[in-house]
Design a protein around this motif. Structure first.
Motif, PDB file in Angstrom:
ATOM      1  N   SER A 135      -3.838   9.919  -0.949  1.00 16.55           N
ATOM      2  CA  SER A 135      -4.050  10.686   0.274  1.00 16.55           C
ATOM      3  C   SER A 135      -2.695  11.197   0.756  1.00 16.55           C
ATOM      4  N   PRO A 136      -2.667  12.015   1.812  1.00 15.26           N
ATOM      5  CA  PRO A 136      -1.380  12.497   2.340  1.00 15.26           C
ATOM      6  C   PRO A 136      -0.626  11.465   3.170  1.00 15.26           C
ATOM      7  N   ASP A 137      -1.073  10.233   3.225  1.00 14.92           N
ATOM      8  CA  ASP A 137      -0.381   9.162   3.936  1.00 14.92           C
ATOM      9  C   ASP A 137       1.085   9.126   3.490  1.00 14.92           C
ATOM     10  N   ARG A 138       1.993   9.373   4.432  1.00 15.46           N
ATOM     11  CA  ARG A 138       3.419   9.470   4.074  1.00 15.46           C
ATOM     12  C   ARG A 138       3.960   8.155   3.512  1.00 15.46           C
ATOM     13  N   MET A 139       3.541   7.047   4.088  1.00 17.74           N
ATOM     14  CA  MET A 139       4.012   5.760   3.561  1.00 17.74           C
ATOM     15  C   MET A 139       3.470   5.506   2.161  1.00 17.74           C
ATOM     16  N   LEU A 140       2.228   5.849   1.924  1.00 16.69           N
ATOM     17  CA  LEU A 140       1.658   5.691   0.583  1.00 16.69           C
ATOM     18  C   LEU A 140       2.414   6.549  -0.420  1.00 16.69           C
ATOM     19  N   GLN A 141       2.695   7.788  -0.043  1.00 21.89           N
ATOM     20  CA  GLN A 141       3.405   8.679  -0.964  1.00 21.89           C
ATOM     21  C   GLN A 141       4.761   8.090  -1.350  1.00 21.89           C
ATOM     22  N   ALA A 142       5.450   7.464  -0.403  1.00 24.24           N
ATOM     23  CA  ALA A 142       6.747   6.843  -0.714  1.00 24.24           C
ATOM     24  C   ALA A 142       6.562   5.627  -1.614  1.00 24.24           C
ATOM     25  N   ARG A 143       5.508   4.833  -1.357  1.00 21.96           N
ATOM     26  CA  ARG A 143       5.290   3.627  -2.153  1.00 21.96           C
ATOM     27  C   ARG A 143       4.897   3.969  -3.589  1.00 21.96           C
ATOM     28  N   LEU A 144       4.249   5.112  -3.796  1.00 19.44           N
ATOM     29  CA  LEU A 144       3.874   5.501  -5.159  1.00 19.44           C
ATOM     30  C   LEU A 144       5.105   5.594  -6.053  1.00 19.44           C
ATOM     31  N   PHE A 145       6.225   6.016  -5.479  1.00 19.13           N
ATOM     32  CA  PHE A 145       7.480   6.030  -6.235  1.00 19.13           C
ATOM     33  C   PHE A 145       8.179   4.673  -6.177  1.00 19.13           C
TER      34      PHE A 145
END
Length: 491
Positions: free
Chosen positions: A338-348
């Motif tokens: 999803s566009p969840d900013r924290m999720l996007q950072a954790r994916l990396f």
């Protein structure tokens, strides 16, 4: 093939070097005579010392101390209308799992009972690859953008000058980041000191996706509700156990499984359609992809999915619990982001952390290895044991092109709008209502403990920080701020 290949040197109990050579004497080093110096040729001695010096891999920066166990996930309800993921394909279907619990801010030697969120990181070994649902025991978090994460964690660690934990650092950050108030309220409530790992819930926390056979997406949040019932430790008991038995949660989990008292969690989802997300945002002002927020159950009821049971302890803590390498980037077809900013950072961030800690081939370790065929062109690097042999190490280019199967695991993607940039929502976003709602939900005795815990933690910080933080409590609920203020003034 030589029938003696891979056979133990003498018997299963014969001590050998790491290369398999039998060891003649494990009690006495080779010396130049009975009183002489030790000889460098004693390879067994050298190998033991070398390995001993290298027994510790870098500990996790966060979630350093943890416990883990294997189990099974069993589907109890049909959610195929939402997802094509095969692990949910039929009622009764079982999937092997591994769950790692952890504290967040402490080092590996810290106490299990410290006031801290708890990691709840669950791996499903599915027929389509590993799916890692890497969450916490709280449905929200302190920040909503991963760019703040290193700074936040530094405040929870040690002061670079004194090498001591610093309440001033913690409250300075929180008082300047009102988005943290919701999680701070949860942290200093009774839920901040759970009674072991079996008596707490788990959450995926982030907003994720489910994609069905038709390519339709819904947004989803994952909930795991303990069947053992919620139990928390009173502050005095948590401190006492931290001194008497710092491994309290590890011991409780291991012993329960060992005696056949297998802990279980009911697994649920909350579902939000894409059109509902926009309408809910417009009505409430709450971004559905904001990790500091929750979706109220009255708006998005929990839907039952299955049951998780932990039923097997690891055979070797280091090999399985310490080296397990979990990442929210590990998904399977039918699941998405999803566009969840924290999720996007954790994916990396999570995968990169495992590359640093365990190595470039960490997926080849037994606890990390998928239970399905693996086919890629990644080769070499330290500890490579993939078994690819002479297989081609590059992907063949299709000169006529290939059919686009969508992003990643068949995820069709979501619509984007606007201009790229750094968008700061502070001043426009509501960081207080949900924190106030949580405070108002607590019974009177829990409110009293919450405000006492906060006052005790804030007592040593500078007055400027106290006043800044008290203003946030006031905005969440005047009674919240008044109670903390009264206890701070009652020294």
């Amino acid at each position: 093939m030589d029938s003696k290949q891979n056979r133990p040197a003498e018997s299963a109990s014969t001590l050998t070097t790491a290369s398999g050579s039998p060891v003649a004497d494990n009690q006495n080093s080779i010396t130049a005579g009975p009183r002489g110096p030790v000889l460098l040729q004693d390879f067994h001695l050298i190998e033991k010392l070398q390995h001993f010096n290298r027994e510790r891999i870098p500990e996790r920066v966060v979630h350093a101390k943890g416990s883990g166990a294997y189990g099974t996930f069993t589907v109890t309800h049909d959610i195929s209308q939402y997802t094509k993921a095969r692990l949910f394909s039929s009622i009764g279907k079982q999937t092997e799992t591994f769950l790692r619990f952890s504290t967040v801010g402490g080092e590996r030697g810290s106490a299990d009972t410290e006031r801290d969120p708890r990691g709840f990181a669950l791996r499903f070994y599915t027929e389509q690859g590993n799916w890692d649902l890497v969450g916490n025991n709280t449905p929200m978090f302190f920040i909503k953008d991963g760019i703040k994460f290193p700074d936040f964690i530094h405040t929870q660690k040690r002061d670079p000058h004194s090498n001591l934990k610093s309440p001033t650092m913690m409250w300075d950050f929180w008082s300047k980041a009102p988005e943290s108030l919701h999680q701070v309220t949860m942290l200093f409530s009774d839920r901040g000191t759970p009674d072991g790992y079996r008596h707490m819930d788990g959450f995926g926390s982030h907003t994720f996706s489910l994609i069905n056979e038709a390519g339709e997406r819904v947004w989803v949040k994952w909930h795991l509700k303990t069947q053992q019932g919620i139990k928390n430790l009173l502050p005095a008991d948590a401190v006492r156990l931290g001194g008497e038995d710092p491994d309290y949660a590890q011991r409780d989990l291991f012993d329960a499984i060992q005696r056949g008292d297998f802990p279980k969690w009911n697994v649920y989802i909350q579902v939000m359609r894409e059109d509902e997300a926009q309408a809910w945002d417009e009505r409430t002002g709450w971004n559905p992809f904001d990790l500091t927020k929750v979706w109220p159950h009255k708006d998005f009821p929990r839907i039952p999915v299955g049951v998780l049971e932990l039923n097997r302890n690891p055979e070797n803590y280091f090999e399985e619990v310490e080296q397990v390498a979990l990442s929210p980037a590990n998904i399977v077809p039918g699941l998405g982001f999803s566009p969840d900013r924290m999720l996007q950072a954790r994916l990396f961030g999570y995968h990169d952390a495992q590359l640093y800690r365990v190595g470039t081939n960490h997926q080849q370790l037994p606890v990390n290895r998928p239970r399905c065929p693996v086919n890629h062109q990644q080769r070499d690097g330290a500890m490579a044991a993939s078994g690819f042999g002479r297989q081609q190490n590059y992907a063949t280019v299709e000169s006529a092109g290939v059919a686009n199967s969508g992003f990643g695991n068949g995820d069709a993607g979501w619509a984007l709008e606007g201009t790229t940039g750094r968008f700061d929502g502070r001043g426009q976003e509501d960081d207080y209502s949900q924190a106030g709602n949580l405070f108002r939900l607590l019974p009177a005795d829990e409110k009293d403990r919450l405000t006492s815990n906060i006052a005790g933690a804030m007592r040593s910080v500078p007055d400027e920080i106290k006043q800044r933080q008290l203003a946030h409590f006031d905005k969440a609920d005047p009674a919240y701020g008044a109670a903390v203020r009264a206890k701070l003034n009652n020294k």
